[in-house]
Design a protein around this motif. Structure first.
Motif, short mmCIF file in Angstrom:
data_model
loop_
_atom_site.label_atom_id
_atom_site.label_comp_id
_atom_site.label_asym_id
_atom_site.label_seq_id
_atom_site.Cartn_x
_atom_site.Cartn_y
_atom_site.Cartn_z
N SER A 5 -24.13 107.09 145.64
CA SER A 5 -22.69 107.23 146.38
C SER A 5 -21.76 107.04 145.64
O SER A 5 -21.66 106.43 144.62
N GLN A 6 -20.74 108.00 145.96
CA GLN A 6 -19.33 107.76 145.41
C GLN A 6 -18.61 106.47 145.68
O GLN A 6 -18.72 105.54 146.68
N SER A 7 -17.78 106.05 144.52
CA SER A 7 -17.07 104.73 144.95
C SER A 7 -15.81 105.23 145.59
O SER A 7 -15.30 106.08 145.69
N LEU A 8 -15.13 104.16 146.10
CA LEU A 8 -14.00 104.39 147.13
C LEU A 8 -12.75 104.06 146.11
O LEU A 8 -12.52 103.16 145.30
N SER A 9 -11.68 104.93 146.40
CA SER A 9 -10.41 105.12 145.64
C SER A 9 -9.58 103.81 145.66
O SER A 9 -9.24 103.26 145.05
N PRO A 48 -21.07 103.33 150.12
CA PRO A 48 -19.92 103.61 148.96
C PRO A 48 -20.00 102.69 147.83
O PRO A 48 -20.01 101.38 148.13
N ASP A 52 -19.06 105.03 157.99
CA ASP A 52 -19.66 106.00 157.17
C ASP A 52 -21.22 105.99 157.81
O ASP A 52 -21.59 107.17 157.80
N HIS A 91 -15.46 110.72 150.51
CA HIS A 91 -16.31 110.30 149.47
C HIS A 91 -17.65 110.59 150.07
O HIS A 91 -18.02 110.83 151.16
N GLU A 92 -18.55 110.81 149.03
CA GLU A 92 -19.76 111.28 149.42
C GLU A 92 -20.94 109.95 149.41
O GLU A 92 -20.83 109.33 148.66
#
Length: 309
Positions: A88-92, A83, A105, A34-35
């Motif tokens: 920032s991207q969310s976590l799956s 995150p 992170d 993830h970014e």
């Protein structure tokens, strides 16, 4: 129709200087990469950067006022979005919204910076991450600022936060409604100017061209983390007692997460810690005003913090 006007206002809301640089680094969770987005202030060649990490539902632009001040002092300041927040991207897997993931992170970000030491300023959740990292053997944290959080958080306080997260709006029709929400939910920050509330609002929402609403820059799935067993009366004393670097605890006198009694115990259980209390606010001192910023900048410059201990 006034949506273009609203979108324009979102872009023009702040007149403050902008960060010098922005970037991202890949973090790794149990379900994939993830970014992690961040902004930078000040000279890139600064030897020891200041890493500023925000609170639970916030994002890195909360530190603009502090970062701008530090940058004028020739300090490099890096402000990431954890995150699921900001850019920032969310976590799956929402179960990964937890301290181990956040620590990993931030370690990846420090590695990206290519430095051997950092000064850490952590607000609330950011302070918890700093406590864990600073309390680990071989830590690269040189000086630590913990903003209105302690190594123990009661289940009562955590449940209150979990309830607040569950009620968090998904979107707002206008910026005015968004600002009213943030003024209410962040009221413990104390008295802020209209410009400061607009700054908070501008960096907390994003205009959705498809739905024609302002959406929150915070993943609602973060609330699921409050069902994890590690959050039942969070206890980080073992990390706190191992911190061997100068540490400044900032306390909002009206805080409902960091009590006066807990502050006293923190000082008793770590001789490297000092305390500064802001009487005018609760959780958290926002570090927007110069008198608050000066306490932090003096500490990071190896000066003893002014004011009551």
């Amino acid at each position: 129709m006034n949506r273009p006007h609203q979108a324009r206002d979102a872009r023009l809301m702040g007149s403050r200087p902008e960060p010098a640089r922005s970037g991202s680094v890949l973090g790794l969770s149990t379900t994939g990469f993830h970014e992690i987005a961040y902004v930078e202030w000040g000279p890139e060649e600064s030897e020891v950067p200041v890493l500023c990490v925000h609170g639970l539902t916030r994002q890195g632009r909360d530190f603009d006022h502090l970062a701008e001040n530090l940058a004028r002092r020739r300090r490099r300041v890096v402000c990431p979005d954890l995150p699921g927040r900001g850019r920032s991207q969310s976590l799956s897997d929402p179960g990964d919204y937890a301290l181990p993931q956040y620590c990993a992170d931030m370690n990846a970000l420090i590695a990206r910076l290519g430095v051997t030491q950092v000064d850490w300023v952590g607000t609330s959740l950011g302070g918890l991450i700093g406590i864990v990292l600073a309390g680990m053997p071989g830590s690269c944290i040189r000086r630590l600022v913990v903003n209105d959080i302690g190594p123990y958080v009661s289940s009562v306080g955590l449940l209150r936060i979990g309830s607040y997260l569950g009620d968090m709006p998904r979107s707002f029709v206008t910026l005015a409604r968004a600002e009213r929400y943030f003024r209410e939910i962040l009221a413990p920050y104390g008295e802020l100017s209209d410009e400061q509330w607009r700054h908070i609002t501008a960096h907390s929402v994003r205009w959705d061209e498809t739905r024609h609403v302002f959406t929150m820059l915070c993943d609602r799935e973060i609330a699921r983390a409050f069902r994890n067993p590690w959050l039942v009366s969070l206890n980080l004393w073992k990390y706190w007692e191992r911190i061997g670097v100068p540490t400044l605890v900032l306390h909002g006198a009206k805080s409902d997460l960091l009590t006066h009694e807990l502050c006293d115990e923190m000082l008793e259980r770590n001789a490297n810690a000092t305390l500064h209390r802001f009487e005018e606010c609760g959780h958290v001192p926002p570090l927007f005003e110069l008198q608050q910023i000066k306490i932090v900048t003096d500490f990071l410059a190896d000066k003893r913090p002014a004011g009551p201990d």
